[in-house]
Design an enzyme around this catalytic site. Structure first.
Site, short mmCIF file in Angstrom:
data_model
loop_
_atom_site.label_atom_id
_atom_site.label_comp_id
_atom_site.label_asym_id
_atom_site.label_seq_id
_atom_site.Cartn_x
_atom_site.Cartn_y
_atom_site.Cartn_z
N PHE A 112 0.87 -1.18 0.00
CA PHE A 112 0.00 0.00 0.00
C PHE A 112 0.90 1.22 0.00
O PHE A 112 1.76 1.35 0.88
CB PHE A 112 -0.88 0.05 1.26
CG PHE A 112 -1.66 1.34 1.40
CD1 PHE A 112 -3.01 1.39 1.10
CD2 PHE A 112 -1.04 2.51 1.84
CE1 PHE A 112 -3.72 2.58 1.22
CE2 PHE A 112 -1.74 3.70 1.97
CZ PHE A 112 -3.09 3.74 1.65
N GLU A 113 0.69 2.09 -0.96
CA GLU A 113 1.36 3.39 -0.94
C GLU A 113 0.46 4.36 -1.67
O GLU A 113 -0.12 3.99 -2.70
CB GLU A 113 2.68 3.38 -1.75
CG GLU A 113 3.85 2.69 -1.13
CD GLU A 113 5.11 2.75 -2.01
OE1 GLU A 113 5.00 2.72 -3.26
OE2 GLU A 113 6.20 2.84 -1.44
#
Ligand code: GDP
Ligand code: MN
Length: 346
Positions: free
Chosen positions: A236-237
């Site tokens: 997740f970014e």
């Protein structure tokens, strides 16, 4: 009363969602960026179903799918059917997914076998190393991202467990945030024996690139001698592509790349990104999305607030923040703020 009550303001875990609601501002130039294999189609559809239902049905950001081989017709047709948003499909240029000429491939193979003996995950995998190197140094250079300023990394098989009623891209761009994460963990040291020494060599050559000396306290528990492994879990970014395209980040990546650790060791893109984010960005430019419920095997981020029970289906007790291996979120939040040579520009 102690029951769960509907919130009496627009605040969701501290975010004034009305400011970043659909349609309140011109959408930012952003997309979901997805590196994925054809074989992962079912998991990809699952992840899309959740992000569409929880967020993107209201916001309609496009998807950019990237692959080292062409996507199959089946993959294209079935992912396109999951969303009303624009989708595009790109093949990665071979020079972004192959051995650079300065890598000794015979030695790289010996190194893989040595790591295998140590029981390291993905020790023998060459494709895993190309993936980590691509995510470290090349994804933001893909031509399909040329017109974009922001990306949200999405992987197959992840889960989004809370309604996201505001636009995180807009939130970040308005507040001068350059990098957002949900979970921060320690890295397995066997995968990165020389990453820290290499990063420190780079810093000693380019000390003027460091904007956040306090970031060192997050990365090291002994005044910089060793890396404690703290990193933002990069599956997740949400981030600024222009941070990765900056001359500072590009020089940092190039220095690491030439040291060979993507192939002679098994450097992950997560510690590579995190060392850069901790030192090249200010504390205020990095944001923990506490309010985004997220799961990637085996870790979860689940909001703790009473309010969030009305829009989430995760178990707050299972959130990674309660676990010592994920204490890097706490240590980031405890860093002293404001230690910048420049001010963040909102
Ligand atoms: P892990 O989360 O570290 O176990 O690694 P993953 O297997 O989830 O890989 C990270 C991301 O890169 C996922 O989105 C995968 O779909 C993608 N990925 C990994 N290896 C390859 C590959 O060889 N080709 C392509 N196209 N995608 C890959
Ligand atoms: Mn993954």
């Amino acid at each position: 009363s102690s029951g769960v009550r509907a919130p009496d303001s627009n605040l969701r875990d501290g975010v004034d969602i009305a400011l970043y609601a659909p349609g309140v501002a011109k959408p930012v130039r952003a997309a979901f960026v997805v590196l994925v294999r054809n074989s992962e189609l079912p998991g990809m559809k699952q992840a899309m179903r959740q992000i569409e239902d929880r967020f993107n049905g209201k916001f309609n950001y496009p998807y950019v799918f990237l692959n080292d081989v062409p996507f199959t017709d089946e993959f294209v047709t079935e992912t396109t059917a999951m969303t009303r948003a624009n989708v595009s499909f790109g093949v990665i240029p071979s020079e972004h997914w192959s051995y650079p000429d300065f890598i000794n491939q015979t030695y790289a193979q010996e190194c893989r076998q040595n790591l295998e003996k140590q029981g390291v995950f993905y020790a023998l995998s060459e494709s895993y190393r190309h993936m980590c190197r691509f995510n470290s140094g090349f994804f933001f250079r893909h031509p399909l991202l040329d017109e974009l300023d922001w990306y949200w990394r999405l992987e197959p098989d992840v889960e989004y467990s809370c309604d996201i009623d505001y636009d995180p891209f807009l939130y970040m761009s308005r507040r001068g945030i350059k990098y957002g994460y949900t979970i921060a963990l320690h890295e397995y040291p066997e995968t990165i024996p020389n990453l820290w020494a290499t990063a420190k060599d780079f810093i000693s050559l380019q000390p003027e690139f460091i904007r956040h000396a306090n970031g060192m306290q997050w990365l090291s528990d002994d005044g910089g001698a060793t890396y404690n492994g703290c990193h933002f879990w990069s599956n997740f970014e949400i981030g600024s592509l222009n941070f990765f395209r900056s001359k500072e980040y590009l020089a940092y990546f190039d220095y690491l790349d030439r040291a060979g650790g993507f192939f002679y060791e098994r450097w992950g893109d997560a510690p590579v990104h995190a060392i850069a984010a901790a030192l090249l960005l200010s504390k205020e430019e990095v944001h923990w999305f506490e309010d985004i419920g997220y799961y990637h095997n085996p870790w979860t981020n689940c909001p703790q607030s009473h309010e969030s029970r009305l829009r989430c289906h995760c178990d707050p007790a299972k959130s990674a923040i309660h676990h010592y291996w994920a204490s890097c979120t706490k240590s980031w939040l405890e860093l002293p703020s404001a230690n910048m040579s420049e001010t963040a520009n909102p």
